[in-house]
Design a protein around this motif. Sequence first.
Motif, PDB file in Angstrom:
ATOM      1  N   VAL A  72     -12.040  -4.715 -12.277  1.00  0.00           N
ATOM      2  CA  VAL A  72     -11.162  -5.551 -11.470  1.00  0.00           C
ATOM      3  C   VAL A  72     -10.721  -4.779 -10.217  1.00  0.00           C
ATOM      4  O   VAL A  72     -10.590  -3.551 -10.251  1.00  0.00           O
ATOM      5  CB  VAL A  72      -9.921  -5.961 -12.307  1.00  0.00           C
ATOM      6  N   ASN A  73     -10.488  -5.483  -9.151  1.00  0.00           N
ATOM      7  CA  ASN A  73      -9.932  -4.877  -7.942  1.00  0.00           C
ATOM      8  C   ASN A  73      -8.485  -4.482  -8.217  1.00  0.00           C
ATOM      9  O   ASN A  73      -7.630  -5.344  -8.435  1.00  0.00           O
ATOM     10  CB  ASN A  73      -9.998  -5.883  -6.786  1.00  0.00           C
ATOM     11  N   ILE A  74      -8.211  -3.173  -8.233  1.00  0.00           N
ATOM     12  CA  ILE A  74      -6.853  -2.707  -8.518  1.00  0.00           C
ATOM     13  C   ILE A  74      -6.252  -2.028  -7.283  1.00  0.00           C
ATOM     14  O   ILE A  74      -5.543  -1.030  -7.393  1.00  0.00           O
ATOM     15  CB  ILE A  74      -6.820  -1.760  -9.731  1.00  0.00           C
ATOM     16  N   SER A  75      -6.532  -2.584  -6.119  1.00  0.00           N
ATOM     17  CA  SER A  75      -5.998  -2.038  -4.870  1.00  0.00           C
ATOM     18  C   SER A  75      -4.490  -1.836  -4.966  1.00  0.00           C
ATOM     19  O   SER A  75      -3.784  -2.585  -5.650  1.00  0.00           O
ATOM     20  CB  SER A  75      -6.296  -2.991  -3.714  1.00  0.00           C
ATOM     21  N   ASN A  76      -4.012  -0.828  -4.268  1.00  0.00           N
ATOM     22  CA  ASN A  76      -2.601  -0.409  -4.235  1.00  0.00           C
ATOM     23  C   ASN A  76      -2.207   0.416  -5.445  1.00  0.00           C
ATOM     24  O   ASN A  76      -1.066   0.871  -5.536  1.00  0.00           O
ATOM     25  CB  ASN A  76      -1.641  -1.590  -4.085  1.00  0.00           C
ATOM     26  N   THR A  77      -3.116   0.628  -6.386  1.00  0.00           N
ATOM     27  CA  THR A  77      -2.827   1.443  -7.561  1.00  0.00           C
ATOM     28  C   THR A  77      -3.034   2.919  -7.244  1.00  0.00           C
ATOM     29  O   THR A  77      -4.050   3.299  -6.660  1.00  0.00           O
ATOM     30  CB  THR A  77      -3.728   1.047  -8.744  1.00  0.00           C
ATOM     31  N   ASP A  78      -2.070   3.751  -7.638  1.00  0.00           N
ATOM     32  CA  ASP A  78      -2.176   5.192  -7.413  1.00  0.00           C
ATOM     33  C   ASP A  78      -2.542   5.957  -8.682  1.00  0.00           C
ATOM     34  O   ASP A  78      -3.069   7.056  -8.608  1.00  0.00           O
ATOM     35  CB  ASP A  78      -0.851   5.731  -6.872  1.00  0.00           C
ATOM     36  N   LEU A  79      -2.257   5.368  -9.837  1.00  0.00           N
ATOM     37  CA  LEU A  79      -2.569   6.010 -11.118  1.00  0.00           C
ATOM     38  C   LEU A  79      -2.694   4.938 -12.178  1.00  0.00           C
ATOM     39  O   LEU A  79      -1.848   4.041 -12.274  1.00  0.00           O
ATOM     40  CB  LEU A  79      -1.453   6.994 -11.509  1.00  0.00           C
ATOM     41  N   VAL A  80      -3.763   5.021 -12.970  1.00  0.00           N
ATOM     42  CA  VAL A  80      -3.971   4.100 -14.083  1.00  0.00           C
ATOM     43  C   VAL A  80      -3.707   4.831 -15.393  1.00  0.00           C
ATOM     44  O   VAL A  80      -4.154   5.967 -15.579  1.00  0.00           O
ATOM     45  CB  VAL A  80      -5.417   3.551 -14.101  1.00  0.00           C
ATOM     46  N   LEU A  81      -2.988   4.171 -16.297  1.00  0.00           N
ATOM     47  CA  LEU A  81      -2.782   4.689 -17.647  1.00  0.00           C
ATOM     48  C   LEU A  81      -3.413   3.710 -18.630  1.00  0.00           C
ATOM     49  O   LEU A  81      -3.147   2.505 -18.575  1.00  0.00           O
ATOM     50  CB  LEU A  81      -1.284   4.842 -17.947  1.00  0.00           C
ATOM     51  N   ALA A  82      -4.269   4.232 -19.523  1.00  0.00           N
ATOM     52  CA  ALA A  82      -4.991   3.370 -20.451  1.00  0.00           C
ATOM     53  C   ALA A  82      -5.156   4.060 -21.803  1.00  0.00           C
ATOM     54  O   ALA A  82      -4.866   5.251 -21.953  1.00  0.00           O
ATOM     55  CB  ALA A  82      -6.364   2.993 -19.872  1.00  0.00           C
ATOM     56  N   PRO A 141       0.809  -1.222   0.000  1.00  0.00           N
ATOM     57  CA  PRO A 141       0.000   0.000   0.000  1.00  0.00           C
ATOM     58  C   PRO A 141       0.843   1.273   0.000  1.00  0.00           C
ATOM     59  O   PRO A 141       0.428   2.298  -0.541  1.00  0.00           O
ATOM     60  CB  PRO A 141      -0.822  -0.120   1.290  1.00  0.00           C
ATOM     61  N   GLU A 142       2.015   1.221   0.594  1.00  0.00           N
ATOM     62  CA  GLU A 142       2.863   2.419   0.660  1.00  0.00           C
ATOM     63  C   GLU A 142       3.649   2.663  -0.623  1.00  0.00           C
ATOM     64  O   GLU A 142       4.270   3.718  -0.784  1.00  0.00           O
ATOM     65  CB  GLU A 142       3.824   2.331   1.847  1.00  0.00           C
ATOM     66  N   ASP A 143       3.665   1.694  -1.536  1.00  0.00           N
ATOM     67  CA  ASP A 143       4.337   1.888  -2.824  1.00  0.00           C
ATOM     68  C   ASP A 143       3.537   2.863  -3.695  1.00  0.00           C
ATOM     69  O   ASP A 143       2.302   2.919  -3.592  1.00  0.00           O
ATOM     70  CB  ASP A 143       4.478   0.564  -3.577  1.00  0.00           C
ATOM     71  N   PHE A 144       4.229   3.598  -4.552  1.00  0.00           N
ATOM     72  CA  PHE A 144       3.521   4.375  -5.579  1.00  0.00           C
ATOM     73  C   PHE A 144       3.467   3.506  -6.826  1.00  0.00           C
ATOM     74  O   PHE A 144       4.498   3.185  -7.420  1.00  0.00           O
ATOM     75  CB  PHE A 144       4.224   5.696  -5.890  1.00  0.00           C
ATOM     76  N   VAL A 145       2.255   3.115  -7.215  1.00  0.00           N
ATOM     77  CA  VAL A 145       2.069   2.137  -8.291  1.00  0.00           C
ATOM     78  C   VAL A 145       1.302   2.752  -9.448  1.00  0.00           C
ATOM     79  O   VAL A 145       0.207   3.297  -9.268  1.00  0.00           O
ATOM     80  CB  VAL A 145       1.320   0.884  -7.776  1.00  0.00           C
ATOM     81  N   ILE A 146       1.878   2.654 -10.633  1.00  0.00           N
ATOM     82  CA  ILE A 146       1.198   3.033 -11.872  1.00  0.00           C
ATOM     83  C   ILE A 146       0.763   1.751 -12.560  1.00  0.00           C
ATOM     84  O   ILE A 146       1.591   0.875 -12.830  1.00  0.00           O
ATOM     85  CB  ILE A 146       2.124   3.840 -12.794  1.00  0.00           C
ATOM     86  N   LEU A 147      -0.533   1.623 -12.825  1.00  0.00           N
ATOM     87  CA  LEU A 147      -1.064   0.441 -13.506  1.00  0.00           C
ATOM     88  C   LEU A 147      -1.228   0.760 -14.986  1.00  0.00           C
ATOM     89  O   LEU A 147      -1.979   1.665 -15.350  1.00  0.00           O
ATOM     90  CB  LEU A 147      -2.399   0.026 -12.900  1.00  0.00           C
TER      91      LEU A 147
END
Length: 209
Positions: free
Chosen positions: A128-138, A111-117
């Motif tokens: 979908v459950n994308i927990s821990n994601t901070d930003l999505v790029l699509a 959870p403390e990571d900065f995650v780009i999906l």
Amino acid sequence: LESTVRLLNSLDADVFLMGGDYQEGCEYVSLLFQRLAEVKTRFGTAGVMGNNDYERCHDDIVNTMKAHGMKVLEHTCDTLTIGKDHIVIAGVRNSFDLKTNGVSPSLNQKPEDFVILLTHTPDYAEDVNISNTDLVLAGHTHGGQVTFLGYAPIVPSHYGQRFLRGMLQTTANVPMIVTNGLGTSNKNIRIGAPSEVVLIVLHANSVTR
């Protein structure tokens, strides 16, 4: 391709992220990645596959990307280390096949990571459950490709206009950027939905760790 590479290099970005649908004909794969390999960034190039890339010449694309030193993120992650901090890029494999790929790679992160999906279709981030994601790029929607007063008659998304383009949010309030992308689909025409490259600037917060 020449002007695109020139534009990308002029941005002086730290990393080049690609969202898939690289071809509508396998004969273009070699030339495409040969030229995209000329894009130079601090952390290199990484990408996911689009629906077109799973329909044909998937292995050729993967092998060609790897041959040019590009990272293929199919339900895998790449970590960009910046001093004492890091950013995780989590890439989704075939975001339309939820039976096989319905567990987001972001769930493996802290959870403390900065995650780009990085996902080809924006629908994945909603379905979908994308927990821990901070930003999505699509991408995938092409911004509608043809729009009239901001309305697109055809949007390749189950959610219609909701995930058409721009800075958006999922129902879980995860920020998502949906790009128009560079190419076209079916007809080589764009009206009101110009091709684009998105430059994202992230700012560190002021919290002391």
